[in-house]
Motif scaffolding. Structure first.
Motif, PDB file in Angstrom:
ATOM      1  N   LEU A 163      -1.070   7.478  16.433  1.00 37.01           N
ATOM      2  CA  LEU A 163      -1.831   7.796  17.640  1.00 37.01           C
ATOM      3  C   LEU A 163      -2.792   6.669  17.985  1.00 37.01           C
ATOM      4  O   LEU A 163      -3.548   6.196  17.136  1.00 37.01           O
ATOM      5  N   ARG A 164      -2.770   6.255  19.253  1.00 38.37           N
ATOM      6  CA  ARG A 164      -3.756   5.276  19.711  1.00 38.37           C
ATOM      7  C   ARG A 164      -4.288   5.730  21.070  1.00 38.37           C
ATOM      8  O   ARG A 164      -3.593   6.416  21.827  1.00 38.37           O
ATOM      9  N   LEU A 165      -5.487   5.311  21.372  1.00 37.72           N
ATOM     10  CA  LEU A 165      -6.039   5.625  22.684  1.00 37.72           C
ATOM     11  C   LEU A 165      -5.703   4.491  23.653  1.00 37.72           C
ATOM     12  O   LEU A 165      -5.756   3.315  23.283  1.00 37.72           O
ATOM     13  N   VAL A 166      -5.355   4.859  24.886  1.00 37.18           N
ATOM     14  CA  VAL A 166      -5.148   3.879  25.952  1.00 37.18           C
ATOM     15  C   VAL A 166      -6.141   4.202  27.068  1.00 37.18           C
ATOM     16  O   VAL A 166      -6.130   5.310  27.608  1.00 37.18           O
ATOM     17  N   VAL A 167      -7.016   3.244  27.353  1.00 38.75           N
ATOM     18  CA  VAL A 167      -7.981   3.394  28.453  1.00 38.75           C
ATOM     19  C   VAL A 167      -7.644   2.298  29.455  1.00 38.75           C
ATOM     20  O   VAL A 167      -8.140   1.176  29.340  1.00 38.75           O
ATOM     21  N   PRO A 168      -6.773   2.600  30.432  1.00 42.76           N
ATOM     22  CA  PRO A 168      -6.190   1.541  31.267  1.00 42.76           C
ATOM     23  C   PRO A 168      -7.210   0.700  32.014  1.00 42.76           C
ATOM     24  O   PRO A 168      -6.947  -0.476  32.268  1.00 42.76           O
ATOM     25  N   HIS A 169      -8.365   1.248  32.347  1.00 44.02           N
ATOM     26  CA  HIS A 169      -9.302   0.515  33.197  1.00 44.02           C
ATOM     27  C   HIS A 169     -10.345  -0.258  32.381  1.00 44.02           C
ATOM     28  O   HIS A 169     -11.273  -0.814  32.971  1.00 44.02           O
ATOM     29  N   LEU A 170     -10.218  -0.290  31.057  1.00 47.82           N
ATOM     30  CA  LEU A 170     -11.165  -1.048  30.227  1.00 47.82           C
ATOM     31  C   LEU A 170     -10.408  -2.025  29.319  1.00 47.82           C
ATOM     32  O   LEU A 170      -9.204  -1.878  29.104  1.00 47.82           O
ATOM     33  N   TYR A 171     -11.120  -3.032  28.785  1.00 42.96           N
ATOM     34  CA  TYR A 171     -10.505  -3.944  27.809  1.00 42.96           C
ATOM     35  C   TYR A 171      -9.933  -3.143  26.643  1.00 42.96           C
ATOM     36  O   TYR A 171     -10.448  -2.081  26.267  1.00 42.96           O
ATOM     37  N   ALA A 172      -8.896  -3.710  26.039  1.00 38.66           N
ATOM     38  CA  ALA A 172      -8.097  -2.956  25.068  1.00 38.66           C
ATOM     39  C   ALA A 172      -8.831  -2.620  23.777  1.00 38.66           C
ATOM     40  O   ALA A 172      -8.407  -1.722  23.050  1.00 38.66           O
ATOM     41  N   TRP A 173      -9.946  -3.330  23.479  1.00 34.75           N
ATOM     42  CA  TRP A 173     -10.643  -2.950  22.237  1.00 34.75           C
ATOM     43  C   TRP A 173     -11.232  -1.551  22.363  1.00 34.75           C
ATOM     44  O   TRP A 173     -11.542  -0.910  21.359  1.00 34.75           O
ATOM     45  N   LYS A 174     -11.396  -1.059  23.610  1.00 34.98           N
ATOM     46  CA  LYS A 174     -11.891   0.311  23.825  1.00 34.98           C
ATOM     47  C   LYS A 174     -10.829   1.356  23.491  1.00 34.98           C
ATOM     48  O   LYS A 174     -11.096   2.554  23.594  1.00 34.98           O
ATOM     49  N   GLY A 175      -9.630   0.909  23.127  1.00 34.20           N
ATOM     50  CA  GLY A 175      -8.547   1.826  22.777  1.00 34.20           C
ATOM     51  C   GLY A 175      -8.142   1.671  21.325  1.00 34.20           C
ATOM     52  O   GLY A 175      -7.237   0.895  20.993  1.00 34.20           O
ATOM     53  N   PRO A 176      -8.810   2.406  20.442  1.00 34.07           N
ATOM     54  CA  PRO A 176      -8.483   2.288  19.025  1.00 34.07           C
ATOM     55  C   PRO A 176      -7.031   2.687  18.720  1.00 34.07           C
ATOM     56  O   PRO A 176      -6.520   3.667  19.266  1.00 34.07           O
ATOM     57  N   LYS A 177      -6.424   1.914  17.821  1.00 42.86           N
ATOM     58  CA  LYS A 177      -5.156   2.308  17.223  1.00 42.86           C
ATOM     59  C   LYS A 177      -5.481   3.165  15.994  1.00 42.86           C
ATOM     60  O   LYS A 177      -6.571   3.096  15.453  1.00 42.86           O
ATOM     61  N   TRP A 178      -4.538   3.970  15.565  1.00 45.50           N
ATOM     62  CA  TRP A 178      -4.710   4.847  14.368  1.00 45.50           C
ATOM     63  C   TRP A 178      -5.929   5.764  14.526  1.00 45.50           C
ATOM     64  O   TRP A 178      -6.739   5.933  13.611  1.00 45.50           O
ATOM     65  N   VAL A 179      -6.028   6.382  15.690  1.00 47.15           N
ATOM     66  CA  VAL A 179      -7.157   7.279  15.975  1.00 47.15           C
ATOM     67  C   VAL A 179      -7.098   8.509  15.087  1.00 47.15           C
ATOM     68  O   VAL A 179      -6.025   9.058  14.834  1.00 47.15           O
ATOM     69  N   ARG A 180      -8.268   8.951  14.677  1.00 51.15           N
ATOM     70  CA  ARG A 180      -8.360  10.173  13.879  1.00 51.15           C
ATOM     71  C   ARG A 180      -9.301  11.217  14.472  1.00 51.15           C
ATOM     72  O   ARG A 180      -9.387  12.333  13.955  1.00 51.15           O
ATOM     73  N   GLY A 181     -10.004  10.866  15.540  1.00 52.36           N
ATOM     74  CA  GLY A 181     -10.844  11.900  16.115  1.00 52.36           C
ATOM     75  C   GLY A 181     -11.849  11.355  17.108  1.00 52.36           C
ATOM     76  O   GLY A 181     -11.903  10.143  17.360  1.00 52.36           O
ATOM     77  N   ILE A 182     -12.596  12.274  17.684  1.00 50.51           N
ATOM     78  CA  ILE A 182     -13.656  11.891  18.611  1.00 50.51           C
ATOM     79  C   ILE A 182     -14.935  12.626  18.261  1.00 50.51           C
ATOM     80  O   ILE A 182     -14.916  13.736  17.715  1.00 50.51           O
ATOM     81  N   GLU A 183     -16.030  11.962  18.586  1.00 51.29           N
ATOM     82  CA  GLU A 183     -17.362  12.536  18.365  1.00 51.29           C
ATOM     83  C   GLU A 183     -18.058  12.625  19.722  1.00 51.29           C
ATOM     84  O   GLU A 183     -18.193  11.608  20.418  1.00 51.29           O
TER      85      GLU A 183
END
Ligand SMILES: Nc1nc2c(c(=O)[nH]1)N[C@H]1C(S)=C(S)[C@@H](COP(=O)(O)O)O[C@H]1N2
Ligand SMILES: [Mo]
Length: 210
Positions: A151-171
């Protein structure tokens, strides 16, 4: 300016690329640290922090995989200046996660957490934009390990570092806090169209003090 690229690349670059970016052929692998091993029976996706009901919400891999599936066509812009255009991502909209495990009313920001403590902070509004997606697939195929499986996050309108790979959760957070790269010299907001690359470019109100 650097060397001119091929005519074809230049054509695409002029119409679609944020300032200072160049088109990348293929899909490079970019991240800090090692590629984690996926352990399906130990994997869970956690929603914690300031949730509406005060409880932590967890999905195991089977449960998360059963959430509604959406596709989003989006570009990927790395702050090191390469961009990949028009990828089709498949997975679960961030908005769906927010609907199923909502934040308390005072929540303004989200920290996205990944394996080994990698993190990225987002404004709640950026997180709930209709195209922000927890991707399991690209171009109809499961992600590979190096590109963030499972699982990775994709945030199309921001630089790619804002989209973590190997996501495990949100706070859920009631104030902004810097994530991994935002603490290490990168811009707190990271809008590629405004070339928000580095923290020294931040104006008042763009982020918490360093
Ligand atoms: N967990 C984690 N996710 C990460 C990173 C990282 O270092 N760790 N790097 C980010 C950066 S800077 C980029 S450009 C993209 C690269 O994604 P790719 O390797 O699939 O091209 O992943 C992002 N997600
Ligand atoms: Mo990047």
């Amino acid at each position: 300016m650097g060397q001119p690229e091929s005519r074809e690349q230049q054509g695409a670059a002029q119409s679609d690329l944020p300032p200072g970016q160049r088109l990348q052929r293929g899909w490079p692998v970019t991240h800090y640290g090692p590629v984690p091993k996926f352990k399906p029976d130990r994997w869970e996706f956690r929603v914690f922090g300031a949730t509406a009901d005060g409880d932590k919400h967890c999905w195991n891999h089977e449960e998360f995989s059963a959430l509604p599936f959406s596709t989003v066509v989006a570009d990927l812009h790395c702050v090191t200046k390469f961009s990949m255009l028009g990828a089709e991502w498949g997975g679960v909209l961030a908005r769906t996660v927010v609907e199923l495990a909502p934040p308390a009313p005072h929540v303004t920001h989200v920290m996205v957490w990944a394996e080994y403590g990698y993190s990225a902070n987002l404004r709640l509004a950026d997180f709930t934009e209709g195209h922000t997606l927890f991707a399991t697939h690209k171009a109809g195929e499961l992600l590979t390990a190096e590109h963030g499986f499972p699982l990775r996050l994709v945030v199309p309108h921001l630089y790619a570092w804002k989209g973590p790979k190997w996501v495990r959760g949100i706070e859920y957070m009631s104030a902004d806090r810097r994530g991994f790269w935002e603490e290490r010299g990168y811009h707190n907001l990271g809008d590629p169209w405004r070339e928000q690359r580095y923290s020294y470019q931040e104006g008042p109100g763009d982020g918490p003090e360093l």
